[in-house]
Scaffold this active site. Structure first.
Site, PDB file in Angstrom:
ATOM      1  CB  SER A 676      -0.952   0.236   1.454  1.00  0.00           C
ATOM      2  OG  SER A 676      -0.198  -0.337   2.509  1.00  0.00           O
ATOM      3  CE  LYS A 719      -3.443   0.446   5.341  1.00  0.00           C
ATOM      4  NZ  LYS A 719      -2.899   0.939   3.313  1.00  0.00           N
TER       5      LYS A 719
END
Length: 776
Positions: A676, A719
């Site tokens: 990511s 996140k």
């Protein structure tokens, strides 16, 4: 024509003699004998067996060994733990030693095969019949030889072989057996054997008479036994319930009145009959009593009445657990199906997540919400299959397995049964406990679960099994196939704050003797405690820190005579010391060659700063910061994409030949991996090579391909929370992750701007400062 001599290793036997056609095990430990065996195994597995003249001699000379013996084949050889060898030998032929070839390290002899001397067939037949008749009488008197042996011997038609087999079964001295081995004339051998058996019969008759005399003279223990039996009879006549008689009567009454199925009652009463006959002092008495106690203690039909009311269950789950909305929703769906079908058969729930997220307490809440008893067994470190299935009653200290033990503790046949840490079972030479668990968790098989100790089948089909695990990969495939996984990834900061205020702090205040008014912990202090003093997915360490706060407060109240202590963001350091952890914050100004990414760890989310610098060189790409393979590949992919699009991005086309590039992710001691960070690396690279700064309020997450496409990622909720905590206002996310925005708490969602992208060009447009702004 005489047989040709052959060389064979010699194995001297002590107190033992082997005849042709005889098969038996030998234990060999002497060095010479071991060497002879090893030589035989290296050649054709043939060895010469001869008896020693005296058993007491440990290191025999050639003169101490009989010259006539038996050639034999070594069929099997096993090395025992004490260093000796156990061999299985089969006698072949009579042979005699002609000469010794070697007698230093091992006995090596030259032997000649000996042939039987045949006589008149009619005489031999008559002697065979006489021998068999005598042997049959001998068996009846001695009772040391089984009837099967007689049947086997009767089928032998060769007189020489018959004499050898019968001799091998007789309790004769080695010297007497050696005489028979050396007799080559079959007629002579049969006559001598008939005489020997006749003598043995006389000896056995005398032994029998002596034994009868000993039996008639009753010993003290026998007297006591008969006196006890008389005492029991007297007690029974008087109606007294003393001693074992009263105990047996009470047990019989308990069995009759119990809720056992009929076939189990029959087994219990049969064992009770055995218990009554076995003496109290016998070891078997305690084994049978223990077995009966287990049969009486187990629930066979007793059950709690299910009260599956979805609103009530939902209320209980909300009371016990804050957050975990998807998990609670799945549990309520499960309970709703159980209520409609009125059957417990279905998937076994397996709660998977890091330590401290509340897997065990969730199982307790399920039991409370449906009014069932709760029982838990820990499977961590279980290696022995008997831990699940139990030990057979023939073993000393035998006990049922953990499943049956759990059912006894539950006291009903339909509890909620928690199988804790099912991923930590392992297997070794004692068996595979995970395979034994297959029968427990399979709805088609657990109706007739078999425990080695109980022996009779036990019905587990009414039990609601719930398993917990930390790592799915450690659960064996067949076991995993029988379970439905419910993932509990961990709590967000907001959830931890509510859990601390509503559950953990009141609990610790009570445990440390404090009242609600004695201590007040403000929200900003709790947030600092969560962020700077703990780093975990669950709340276990958070509870420990709150317990520390309570203890410190208790000390202040006692020593300084204060009635109330208020814990603030500033004063928490005085109580707990300097912060243990740090968390990422956004940059103070726009930076060239530095981009903010978002990472997902087992302890939640965090920001990730990625820095890029370039300098004159030959195009070398350096990656540092303890990056995993996937993260290094993401950097390579980003670098390759920028090379392919250099002109469109206004980067020198030959930059990869003129500059060395260094990509670094700070906190190098912490391992980092995952795809990511792909678009973050690409953005930092473009910023460094073009000189355009990256906006400080922007963070990003997404995987990049060689064509610049942005692929979806996981852990968006965690996140986003870390970005909100760090003061970020805009998050660039993959377009396919729009569906995950709804999982983010509303308070966090409202403070962030989400920019969905599908290509790196869109990322650069949003993340980099416009060129005209820089010119100004």
């Amino acid at each position: 024509m005489p047989n040709e001599p052959i060389q064979l290793p010699l194995l001297p036997l002590r107190g033992l003699l082997v005849f042709p056609s005889m098969v038996l095990h030998l234990d060999v430990g002497r060095d010479k004998s071991v060497a002879a065996l090893e030589k035989a195994m290296m050649d054709d597995q043939i060895i010469f067996l001869a008896a020693q003249k005296k058993v007491s001699i440990d290191d025999p000379e050639t003169s101490d060994i009989y010259h006539v013996g038996t050639t034999a084949k070594v069929n099997q050889m096993i090395k025992l733990p004490n260093g000796t060898l156990r061999v299985l030998v089969e006698g072949l032929d009579r042979a005699q030693i002609i000469r010794y070839v070697e007698d230093e390290d091992e006995f090596l002899v030259e032997v000649e095969k000996l042939e039987d001397i045949q006589g008149d067939p009619h005489e031999e037949e008559a002697l065979m019949r006489s021998l068999l008749s005598q042997f049959e009488e001998y068996i009846k008197i001695s009772k040391k030889i089984t009837q099967e042996t007689l049947n086997t011997v009767t089928d032998i038609g060769e007189p020489g072989r018959l004499a050898d087999i019968i001799t091998s079964h007789l309790s004769l001295k080695v010297k007497e057996k050696q005489e028979l081995l050396e007799m080559l004339d079959i007629k002579e051998r049969l006559q001598h054997l008939v005489k020997l058996i006749s003598n043995e019969q006389k000896v056995l008759d005398l032994e029998k008479k002596i034994g009868q005399r000993v039996k008639n003279s009753m010993e003290k223990t026998q007297k006591e036994y008969y006196l006890r039996e008389q005492l029991k009879a007297i007690q029974k006549e008087l109606g007294e319930k003393e001693g074992k008689t009263g105990e047996v009567g009470q047990l019989r009454e308990e069995v009759e009145q119990s809720d056992m199925p009929e076939h189990i009652k029959e087994v219990a009463l049969k064992e009770l009959g055995r218990y009554e006959k076995v003496p109290q002092s016998s070891a078997e008495s305690s084994v049978i009593r223990n077995y009966l106690d287990w049969l009486l203690a187990l629930p066979w039909t007793k059950r709690t009445r299910d009260t599956i009311e979805i609103p009530t269950a939902e209320k209980i789950l909300d009371e016990d657990h804050y957050g975990l909305e998807k998990v609670k929703e799945r549990i309520l769906e499960y309970l709703a199906v159980q209520k409609l079908t009125k059957s417990i058969k279905g998937p076994i729930l397996c709660l998977v997540g890091p330590p401290g997220v509340g897997k065990t307490s969730l199982a307790k809440s399920i039991a409370r919400s449906i009014n069932r008893n709760f029982v838990r067994i820990s499977l961590g470190g279980v290696r022995d299959e008997a831990e699940i299935r139990g030990h057979r009653r023939t073993y000393i200290g035998a006990m049922p397995g953990r499943i049956i033990q759990g059912m006894k503790k539950a006291e009903t046949i339909n509890p909620v049964f928690l199988l804790d840490e099912i991923d930590k079972m392992s297997n070794d030479f004692r068996g595979d406990p995970s395979s034994a668990m297959l029968e427990v968790l399979d709805p088609e098989q657990n109706v007739n679960f078999s425990d080695h100790f109980i022996e009779e089948t036990y019905d587990l089909s009414n039990v609601l099994f719930v398993a917990t695990a930390n790592y799915v990969n450690n659960i064996p495939g067949p076991l995993l196939d029988r379970m439905e996984l419910i993932s509990i990834p961990g709590y967000t900061e907001v959830e931890k704050l509510h859990i601390a205020k509503e559950h953990l702090l009141p609990k610790q205040l009570k445990e440390n003797g404090l009242k609600k008014g004695n201590m007040q912990v403000r929200d900003d202090a709790l947030l600092k405690l969560i962020r700077r003093y703990t780093r975990e997915a669950g709340v276990r360490n958070l509870e420990r820190q709150l317990a520390t706060l309570c203890r410190k407060t208790a000390k202040i109240i006692i020593s300084e005579e204060k009635k109330r202590v208020i814990v603030t963001e500033k004063s928490i350091e005085d109580l707990l010391g300097k912060p243990v952890y740090r968390y990422g914050m956004k940059e103070q100004e726009d930076q060239v060659g530095a981009a903010t990414g978002l990472a997902y760890t087992s302890a939640g989310g965090d920001t990730l700063s990625i820095e890029v610098s370039h300098y004159r060189g030959k195009g070398k790409l350096t990656l540092t910061g303890k990056l995993g393979d996937v993260m290094q590949e993401s950097a390579q992919a980003a670098f390759s994409y920028i090379r392919s699009r250099a002109e469109e991005l206004r980067i020198e086309p030959d930059f990869h030949e003129k500059y060395d590039i260094h990509i670094h992710v700070p906190e190098g001691a912490t391992p980092k991996d995952g795809p990511s960070a792909g678009i973050t690396m690409a953005t930092a690279l473009v910023s460094a090579l073009t000189g355009r700064a990256v906006k400080r309020e922007v963070a990003m997450t997404g995987e990049i391909t060689l064509r610049g496409r942005v692929l979806p990622i996981g852990g968006l909720k965690e996140k986003s929370l870390s970005a909100h905590r760090a003061g970020i206002s805009t998050i660039i996310i993959p377009e396919e992750n729009i569906k995950d925005i709804d999982d983010i708490p509303e308070s966090v969602r409202n403070g962030l701007t989400f920019v969905p992208v599908s290509h790196l060009d869109q990322v650069l447009k949003q993340a980099l400062v416009e060129e005209e702004n820089e010119d100004n």
